[in-house]
Motif scaffolding. Structure first.
Motif, PDB file in Angstrom:
ATOM      1  N   UNK A   1      40.635  20.050  33.237  1.00 34.05           N
ATOM      2  CA  UNK A   1      40.730  19.796  31.793  1.00 34.05           C
ATOM      3  C   UNK A   1      41.923  20.501  31.175  1.00 34.05           C
ATOM      4  N   UNK A   2      42.283  21.673  31.731  1.00 33.44           N
ATOM      5  CA  UNK A   2      43.429  22.416  31.205  1.00 33.44           C
ATOM      6  C   UNK A   2      44.739  21.672  31.460  1.00 33.44           C
TER       7      UNK A   2
ATOM      8  N   UNK B   1      45.048  18.232  31.540  1.00 29.44           N
ATOM      9  CA  UNK B   1      45.102  17.156  30.550  1.00 29.44           C
ATOM     10  C   UNK B   1      45.385  17.729  29.165  1.00 29.44           C
ATOM     11  N   UNK B   2      44.780  18.872  28.873  1.00 29.06           N
ATOM     12  CA  UNK B   2      44.993  19.530  27.580  1.00 29.06           C
ATOM     13  C   UNK B   2      46.468  19.887  27.396  1.00 29.06           C
ATOM     14  N   UNK B   3      47.098  20.424  28.443  1.00 26.84           N
ATOM     15  CA  UNK B   3      48.512  20.812  28.342  1.00 26.84           C
ATOM     16  C   UNK B   3      49.399  19.575  28.157  1.00 26.84           C
TER      17      UNK B   3
ATOM     18  N   UNK C   1      48.528  17.045  26.666  1.00 27.71           N
ATOM     19  CA  UNK C   1      48.225  16.644  25.290  1.00 27.71           C
ATOM     20  C   UNK C   1      49.098  17.325  24.256  1.00 27.71           C
ATOM     21  N   UNK C   2      49.513  18.575  24.506  1.00 30.80           N
ATOM     22  CA  UNK C   2      50.368  19.235  23.512  1.00 30.80           C
ATOM     23  C   UNK C   2      51.830  19.299  23.954  1.00 30.80           C
TER      24      UNK C   2
ATOM     25  N   UNK D   1      54.708  14.571  25.051  1.00 33.65           N
ATOM     26  CA  UNK D   1      54.927  13.328  25.803  1.00 33.65           C
ATOM     27  C   UNK D   1      54.118  12.188  25.181  1.00 33.65           C
ATOM     28  N   UNK D   2      54.674  10.973  25.263  1.00 30.91           N
ATOM     29  CA  UNK D   2      53.986   9.792  24.757  1.00 30.91           C
ATOM     30  C   UNK D   2      53.046   9.277  25.843  1.00 30.91           C
ATOM     31  N   UNK D   3      51.753   9.292  25.592  1.00 31.81           N
ATOM     32  CA  UNK D   3      50.795   8.797  26.597  1.00 31.81           C
ATOM     33  C   UNK D   3      49.450   8.578  25.915  1.00 31.81           C
TER      34      UNK D   3
ATOM     35  N   UNK E   1      45.556   9.454  26.399  1.00 32.92           N
ATOM     36  CA  UNK E   1      44.651  10.303  27.185  1.00 32.92           C
ATOM     37  C   UNK E   1      43.612   9.499  27.967  1.00 32.92           C
TER      38      UNK E   1
ATOM     39  N   UNK F   1      47.022  18.539  19.209  1.00 36.20           N
ATOM     40  CA  UNK F   1      46.994  18.038  20.588  1.00 36.20           C
ATOM     41  C   UNK F   1      46.697  16.537  20.584  1.00 36.20           C
ATOM     42  N   UNK F   2      47.413  15.790  21.462  1.00 33.83           N
ATOM     43  CA  UNK F   2      47.208  14.341  21.551  1.00 33.83           C
ATOM     44  C   UNK F   2      45.835  14.022  22.134  1.00 33.83           C
ATOM     45  N   UNK F   3      45.330  14.968  22.938  1.00 29.27           N
ATOM     46  CA  UNK F   3      43.971  14.833  23.452  1.00 29.27           C
ATOM     47  C   UNK F   3      43.042  15.463  22.416  1.00 29.27           C
TER      48      UNK F   3
ATOM     49  N   UNK G   1      37.601  15.076  26.609  1.00 35.43           N
ATOM     50  CA  UNK G   1      37.842  14.310  27.840  1.00 35.43           C
ATOM     51  C   UNK G   1      36.526  13.735  28.352  1.00 35.43           C
TER      52      UNK G   1
ATOM     53  N   UNK H   1      36.013  21.862  28.928  1.00 32.03           N
ATOM     54  CA  UNK H   1      36.521  20.504  28.767  1.00 32.03           C
ATOM     55  C   UNK H   1      36.065  19.649  29.946  1.00 32.03           C
TER      56      UNK H   1
ATOM     57  N   UNK I   1      48.666  28.164  24.544  1.00 30.62           N
ATOM     58  CA  UNK I   1      47.998  26.886  24.778  1.00 30.62           C
ATOM     59  C   UNK I   1      47.343  26.387  23.495  1.00 30.62           C
TER      60      UNK I   1
ATOM     61  N   UNK J   1      42.110  21.198  22.442  1.00 32.54           N
ATOM     62  CA  UNK J   1      41.744  19.826  22.093  1.00 32.54           C
ATOM     63  C   UNK J   1      40.711  19.786  20.975  1.00 32.54           C
TER      64      UNK J   1
END
Lengths: 406, 406
Positions: free
Chosen positions: A323-324, A326-328, A330-331, A334-336, A338, B56-58, B88, B123, B229, B232
């Motif tokens: 999860x860490x 995906x979390x990273x 997320x911030x 980058x365009x994506x 989740x 965060x995007x997530x 997530x 998460x 960090x 989310x």
């Protein structure tokens, strides 16, 4: 260009591997007495030179001097010291960096302008110039084709010297690129406290040398992180003396491509060696981001994961806390999306479309306990990819950086 | 507005301090059995509400639900759990967050839309909904004016609950703002894994409530860093039930200004409490950047210093390595001239115009060994300033985050 060109990387080899280069390393009591702490690279012939520097707004004095000397024309030598960065040292520091070039020039029979200067170590202290000048004298008298003492002399908290070479075979002819580097702390994208010095016997124009260096730096040193800090002293510099009998590289084409490919391979090798030897590191961690919309997105995501203290602590503890990751991302900026991300620890998939999968925690711990760990994130959002390297965050990192006496 | 308005902060006080609010905290076995891990805030009257969320995007499921419910109209309650972040977790996670609001609504006689939801913890795992639903039932039956159990229930690796209140006196009348917050790891500018809940009896319009929350967040939670960090799940939410007999705040003016000032004071108190209680922290570190060209430059510089692992390790070791401070400002992106920067450790000046001064290392070590350390950097480049807070980087931080069993 009818001949097949082969590119061969070897860990053995250093800045004296290409023809026409010598080097030396001596103990000048800049670090603790007895440790090698000054290095010299010398070329028999004038060299085209190119360099990439730190993006930090605070730039150490040697960077100013080296920039000026590269702009002025050909180089013949580089003088380097560890133990003192000559950063935040004002006019006196600039004068000291110029003196280093002048004294090396006198000792070698060169103009000051033909000498590049580089320093690494403590910030904010004036250089011990008497010992520096004595060291330069010793360096000029101990030049040889050996080269490994120079690689050892540029180390600070590095545990191992970092060198390598690449050979390009073009029919009967050969081009060699040799290198040495140091890293360890304050290592982060956009050039960290890392120094890298390359030598090559290629006959290559200055613009193409610059182009190849920028390209190689982008996918190697700019993709590693030890602690997120960007130093005041970073420099990656290449000298090309043109003594190879291989054809000259004066335009883009297969030979330039092979040269760039070789330089990238050598740079990635050194960058990974720096990450592996990060302060306190017990593991080399690779992050591979694929399926990104653009290369920039992939790079942002990979660099942010490798820079996350939470992720790095989890790797130290062999904790399968995906999860860490995906979390990273997320911030990272980058365009994506989740909800389309797949994550792998080694070859175990732990998440599909942004959600947990059942996986063997035992197997995950075993993968994360190895000396080299690779994490993959597939954003499933395009074709671009990037790789970044770093290390775990350990008790030892804190110890090294908490004690000003080290 | 003829009356003098006074703003008084008190550490004692919490979300039940304003009139018309109750709260509860219970153990629902989401964390280790026996520990408080669910909290409820309840208002007798419908509340205007405003919130600030992670960048965060997530984004965790509860954030989606809370956004929707705030957009839909007035709120009456907030249900919170620690131990599982519900991040997530896909469609199932979203359904679970909605169920939390629905169940709390049923227990309290409210519509689901009147309930905000917030979660913090691991998460990537689905919520244990049976225990969550049982916990909501217990929460609704144990509402009181006490409030401290709720503050304890939202803690994860926090060592101490974080609460406070502010009172505005306007002649005979009074407005109270109460709050509770949690932080500890994954704390970084732009909202970290921090949750903060505010209640107030002020009669204040939704747009002004939003404005005050944004302003307060910018100078408090966005100016602290524990580890760089960004989580989310972050959320700072305020409920205003309008039960105070003080005049309504429906336009900008002295009363709005006092409300904003009080909210900022309360938020900075909680933000500093979060920084002081950062994972493994032994010290609260304040960085004051002044003489910046713009407030944004000052904020960038202060946040980058407080986020530097090298700087944080040096503070842990009471190492007077001021060069790392100037170096961090150098890569912060702030506009400044390195050759005009003055640096102070506590009240000792260690650098003038970017160069070292002679100073007593003994005195510096003594200053850096205290439980609260303030660093000042004067860029001498303008009038703007900013303050950021963080903590030292310690062995304990690594330990907490390396072990997935904690």
């Amino acid at each position: 260009m009818k001949d097949t060109i082969t590119v061969t990387f070897q860990e053995t080899g250093n800045v004296t591997s290409p023809s026409g280069f010598q080097a030396s390393g001596v103990a000048a009591a800049i670090k603790k007495p007895g440790r090698l702490d000054m290095a010299l690279i010398y070329s028999e012939k004038p060299c085209n030179a190119a360099a990439v520097y730190t993006t930090n707004k605070v730039q150490a004095a040697p960077l100013t001097v080296t920039r000026e000397h590269i702009a002025a024309g050909a180089l013949r030598a580089v003088v380097i010291n560890a133990g003192n960065a000559n950063a935040c040292t004002g006019e006196q520091g600039l004068e000291n960096a110029r003196t280093m070039a002048t004294k090396a020039g006198i000792a070698l029979g060169l103009k000051a302008q033909e000498v590049a200067v580089s320093s690494t170590g403590v910030i904010g202290q004036q250089m011990p110039m008497e010992r520096i000048v004595a060291g330069i004298e010793k360096l000029s008298q101990s030049l040889s084709n050996e080269g490994y003492q120079a690689a050892e002399a540029i180390m600070t908290t590095d545990l191992v010297p970092k060198t390598g070479k690449v050979e390009l075979s073009i029919g009967e002819q050969k081009i060699t690129i040799g290198a040495m580097a140091k890293g360890s702390g304050m290592i982060h994208p956009n050039m960290a406290t890392m120094l890298a010095f390359y030598t090559t016997d290629a006959k290559i124009s200055k613009p193409l040398l610059e182009k190849a260096m920028k390209k190689a730096t982008k996918v190697s040193y700019n993709m590693i992180s030890v602690d997120g800090d960007t130093s005041t002293n970073d420099m990656a510099l290449i000298l090309a003396n043109g003594t190879s009998l291989a054809p000259a590289i004066e335009a883009e084409g297969p030979l330039y491509d092979a040269f760039e490919k070789g330089l990238i391979e050598l740079s990635v090798h050194l960058a990974k060696a720096i990450a592996r030897d990060g302060e306190g590191a017990t593991k080399l961690v690779g992050v591979h981001v694929k399926g990104a919309k653009t290369e920039e997105d992939a790079q942002k995501a990979a660099r942010t994961v490798i820079s996350s203290s939470l992720f790095k602590s989890a790797i130290f503890g062999a904790d399968a806390n995906w999860g860490r990751i995906l979390c990273a991302i997320g911030y990272s900026g980058a365009d994506f999306d989740p909800s389309t991300v797949d994550i792998y620890l080694g070859d175990i998939q732990t998440a599909r479309d942004g959600e947990a999968l059942d996986f063997s925690e035992e197997k995950a711990v075993s993968i994360l306990s190895q000396r080299e760990v690779t994490i993959t994130a597939d954003l499933k959002n395009g074709q671009a990819e990037a790789r970044a390297w770093g290390c775990d965050l350990t008790y030892e990192y804190v110890k090294i950086n908490a004690d000003y006496r080290t």
